[in-house]
Design a protein around this motif. Sequence first.
Motif, PDB file in Angstrom:
ATOM      1  N   THR A 515      51.775  19.025  11.414  1.00  0.00           N
ATOM      2  CA  THR A 515      50.513  20.081  11.483  1.00  0.00           C
ATOM      3  C   THR A 515      50.841  20.730   9.936  1.00  0.00           C
ATOM      4  N   GLN A 516      51.782  21.072   9.707  1.00  0.00           N
ATOM      5  CA  GLN A 516      51.622  21.401   7.538  1.00  0.00           C
ATOM      6  C   GLN A 516      51.707  20.495   6.881  1.00  0.00           C
ATOM      7  N   MET A 517      52.280  19.063   7.295  1.00  0.00           N
ATOM      8  CA  MET A 517      51.251  18.008   6.309  1.00  0.00           C
ATOM      9  C   MET A 517      49.699  17.853   6.644  1.00  0.00           C
ATOM     10  N   ALA A 518      48.740  18.407   8.111  1.00  0.00           N
ATOM     11  CA  ALA A 518      48.020  17.987   8.289  1.00  0.00           C
ATOM     12  C   ALA A 518      46.868  19.240   7.551  1.00  0.00           C
ATOM     13  N   HIS A 519      47.511  20.115   7.657  1.00  0.00           N
ATOM     14  CA  HIS A 519      46.813  21.418   6.380  1.00  0.00           C
ATOM     15  C   HIS A 519      47.028  20.972   5.121  1.00  0.00           C
ATOM     16  N   GLU A 520      48.058  20.448   4.538  1.00  0.00           N
ATOM     17  CA  GLU A 520      47.921  20.204   2.920  1.00  0.00           C
ATOM     18  C   GLU A 520      47.275  18.689   2.634  1.00  0.00           C
ATOM     19  N   LEU A 521      46.689  17.935   3.841  1.00  0.00           N
ATOM     20  CA  LEU A 521      45.469  17.298   3.556  1.00  0.00           C
ATOM     21  C   LEU A 521      44.650  17.553   4.214  1.00  0.00           C
ATOM     22  N   ASN A 522      44.036  18.973   4.390  1.00  0.00           N
ATOM     23  CA  ASN A 522      42.552  19.943   4.713  1.00  0.00           C
ATOM     24  C   ASN A 522      42.511  19.146   6.110  1.00  0.00           C
ATOM     25  N   LEU A 523      43.514  19.169   7.240  1.00  0.00           N
ATOM     26  CA  LEU A 523      42.855  18.541   7.882  1.00  0.00           C
ATOM     27  C   LEU A 523      43.318  19.729   8.892  1.00  0.00           C
TER      28      LEU A 523
END
Length: 574
Positions: A515-523
């Motif tokens: 989830t954290q990674m996705a948010h950092e990728l604007n997902l």
Amino acid sequence: MLVKNFKDISFSSFEALVDILSDCTDSFLVLLDVENNSVFISEQAGAIFDLPGKKFHHATDILLRLVAKEDQSLFSNELDDVISGKKDNFNLNYRALTKSHNSTWVNLRGKIVCFGEEKKSILVGRIEIIDDIIQLDDVSKLPTEVQLRKDFDKVYKQKEKLSGFIMKIDVDKMGEINERHGTRVGDFILSMISDSVKRSIKNFGVAYKINSDEFICMNLKGATAVDASLFYQNLKRSLAEAEQRIDYEEVFTVSAGAVAFFKDSVQLDDLLKKANFTVSVAKEKGGNNLSMFNATDYSKHQRDLKLQEKLRLAIKNNYEGFQIFYQPVVDAKNIYLDSDKTITNVIGAEGLMRYSCPEFGVVSPEEFIPILEKTGLIIPVSRWLFKTGFKQCWEWNKVQKDFHLSLNLSYIQVKKSDILTDVQMALMNSGVKPENITLELTESGYMDDIHELETLVHSFNKLGLKVDIDDFGTGYSNLRYLQYLNAYTLKLDYSFVHKATGGDQGDSYVIKHITQMAHELNLKVCMEGIEVAEDIDKLKVYDPDKFQGFYFGRPCTADQFREKYIRSDVRFDR
């Protein structure tokens, strides 16, 4: 196609000559007038077959009635090819019905000849009774399918209830061998396999060659499934020795499917269908093995065939029985619209395909969608899905302008159809705003070609559509490609989420960092499978963007969804 033309000979003169020659042969001479659908046949044929005379009209109908039911389709197709001009010759072994209502094997062989200036097309041929002739394959010198049927019928008439086995043997990847080395090498390998079959079948039964690379081995003397397995092992050893003799210049294997029976009044065609199914199971397992018939699997196979036909008819009848059910998607950051927490903030829905019919009732998507994909029927059904779903979203947008609809894309559909054109047409015909439509792709289908997935997502984005990656976390997930996709939402699979809500610390840790990674990728992140209120409390700490699951609502019809979840664009007190 070279057709002989006897322009100086009238048909009537030739017919008179054939009438004389009929007394000089045991075969029955035949002249079929293609244009007038009339026939002349040796008068002697009337002594065996129920014919209206030696000359009659409505020839094709009358001749077809004299063909055994099992062979009528084959006979009709062959004759149609000659009449339509696709072929200029006819050569077929089939079972003909005698006056005593028994069947006898005959061979009808003929060729199209033109007579006179008008080039009158006549099928000139002869019918020969072949019941007492052993039919051998030209290459392998093994008996053919005609002989197989004669042998089976002979024993069946004597006993009716039979014990033994039938095994179908299919050469693995024969097409590839022919493509790599040519048909001459392919024929050489087939002859080696034929020799191995002949050697191995001794003491086990009789072998027959039925198609270019298929064999049938039959025992009607009480052999068992164990005997069938021993025969197959003998065959594999013989094939290994054959490969050694040619210094392994080519490696070839065979798959087999066997059906054993005990004191059974089974018919040959039923046995062959079961053997055909069983050998396909062996090939699905990778080939080079023997599968024994399994009644449960065959029943499922028959059900699938029936269901496949129902699906075809449903599509033909304006998609009768197909429906879209809609499941709510909720804003995870603002779940309720009122302070009492009674109005759920439903921001969209996922459209899920459903099918039912009177015979099967409600059919699970896990059952009918694979059939649609396997047969290619998924393509027209998906067009219907776009058309219906997009139109429904447009209707709901009149009330709730930012409401969005998600629809799943099949990997088969993407590979085998012009998906972009299909989506564009649905957008244009429905009038829905592209930004209110999301297409869901399952990552697993594209693992071998990430570039293809990137191109597809980019094309959808150009149309103004959002793309979600569905079922993330199942199977193999490639984290690296996410940064290049420009997808909108990452949907975490419900089975993945359930482990985390069930207390699995490892999965909880993974979900947190995905989830954290996705948010950092604007997902955005959507967590599926929310079933109880406690799930929300456990998952909120990971800061998801959307929730979906039975707790917020089960999939329902468009009318039910409209009544329960669609709201006007008004403010609620908080």
